[in-house]
Design a protein around this motif. Structure first.
Motif, PDB file in Angstrom:
ATOM      1  N   GLU A  29       0.825  -1.211   0.000  1.00 14.96           N
ATOM      2  CA  GLU A  29       0.000   0.000   0.000  1.00 14.96           C
ATOM      3  C   GLU A  29       0.857   1.258   0.000  1.00 14.96           C
ATOM      4  N   ALA A  30       2.020   1.206   0.630  1.00 16.17           N
ATOM      5  CA  ALA A  30       2.902   2.359   0.694  1.00 16.17           C
ATOM      6  C   ALA A  30       3.813   2.457  -0.526  1.00 16.17           C
ATOM      7  N   GLY A  31       3.780   1.458  -1.406  1.00 13.19           N
ATOM      8  CA  GLY A  31       4.626   1.453  -2.586  1.00 13.19           C
ATOM      9  C   GLY A  31       6.095   1.230  -2.251  1.00 13.19           C
ATOM     10  N   MET A  32       6.354   0.480  -1.181  1.00  8.91           N
ATOM     11  CA  MET A  32       7.726   0.219  -0.743  1.00  8.91           C
ATOM     12  C   MET A  32       8.029  -1.269  -0.929  1.00  8.91           C
ATOM     13  N   ARG A  33       9.220  -1.570  -1.426  1.00  8.68           N
ATOM     14  CA  ARG A  33       9.626  -2.931  -1.662  1.00  8.68           C
ATOM     15  C   ARG A  33      10.574  -3.405  -0.573  1.00  8.68           C
ATOM     16  N   LEU A  34      10.362  -4.620  -0.097  1.00  4.08           N
ATOM     17  CA  LEU A  34      11.248  -5.208   0.916  1.00  4.08           C
ATOM     18  C   LEU A  34      12.514  -5.735   0.252  1.00  4.08           C
ATOM     19  N   LEU A  35      13.671  -5.328   0.773  1.00  2.00           N
ATOM     20  CA  LEU A  35      14.951  -5.818   0.278  1.00  2.00           C
ATOM     21  C   LEU A  35      15.481  -6.968   1.126  1.00  2.00           C
ATOM     22  N   ILE A  36      14.873  -7.192   2.282  1.00  6.84           N
ATOM     23  CA  ILE A  36      15.253  -8.270   3.193  1.00  6.84           C
ATOM     24  C   ILE A  36      14.015  -9.116   3.468  1.00  6.84           C
ATOM     25  N   THR A  37      14.133 -10.417   3.342  1.00  6.12           N
ATOM     26  CA  THR A  37      13.007 -11.324   3.622  1.00  6.12           C
ATOM     27  C   THR A  37      13.065 -11.720   5.097  1.00  6.12           C
ATOM     28  N   PRO A  38      12.010 -11.433   5.862  1.00  6.08           N
ATOM     29  CA  PRO A  38      12.039 -11.780   7.292  1.00  6.08           C
ATOM     30  C   PRO A  38      11.835 -13.286   7.500  1.00  6.08           C
ATOM     31  N   VAL A  39      12.744 -13.894   8.257  1.00  2.00           N
ATOM     32  CA  VAL A  39      12.657 -15.320   8.590  1.00  2.00           C
ATOM     33  C   VAL A  39      12.929 -15.484  10.086  1.00  2.00           C
ATOM     34  N   ALA A  40      12.418 -16.550  10.644  1.00  2.00           N
ATOM     35  CA  ALA A  40      12.672 -16.864  12.045  1.00  2.00           C
ATOM     36  C   ALA A  40      14.050 -17.504  12.169  1.00  2.00           C
TER      37      ALA A  40
END
Length: 139
Positions: free
Chosen positions: A126-137
């Protein structure tokens, strides 16, 4: 002061306590003396070397599979902003908490304050921002 060993009701070791704490446990009758120090007493009790709890204490923390998700742990995991790769100052929820997002390893990423304010109360899409890091446990 010497530390006294505390055993669970199933005889598995839990932790060590001070002599004062051991006395309080005996007075409250939550533990019994399992092993004594020869020739040493305090009041009506022999001085304990080991105590055993009367009731079994479930240790869920020992059987947890993933570490606890905290702000410091998320920042240590990511080390940089997930949106712009600047140094991380805070954490951001991918699904905002106001929309039912929880503090979990897969819902939080480290972020700089600028990106966190820019995203606001929206999802990254919605904010038009792309994640560069994938969150993992972490394991």
């Amino acid at each position: 002061m010497s530390a006294d060993l505390v055993l669970n009701a199933s005889y598995e070791p839990l932790h060590r306590v001070s002599m004062e704490h051991a006395i309080r446990m005996l007075v409250r009758m939550v533990a019994v003396v399992e092993e004594v120090r020869e020739g040493q007493t305090f009041g009506p009790w022999p001085r304990p070397k080991g105590l055993r709890l009367v009731r079994y204490l479930v240790m869920r923390w020992r059987y947890r599979h993933t570490p606890t998700c905290t702000k410091e742990a998320v920042k240590a995991r990511d080390r940089m902003c997930a949106y712009c790769l600047d140094p991380a100052e805070t954490i951001d929820h991918l699904i905002p908490r106001s929309r039912g997002g929880l503090v979990t390893w897969t819902n939080t990423v480290a972020a700089c304050r600028g990106c966190n304010h820019r995203k606001g109360n929206r999802t990254p899409a919605e904010a038009g921002m792309r994640l560069l890091i994938t969150p993992v446990a972490p394991s």
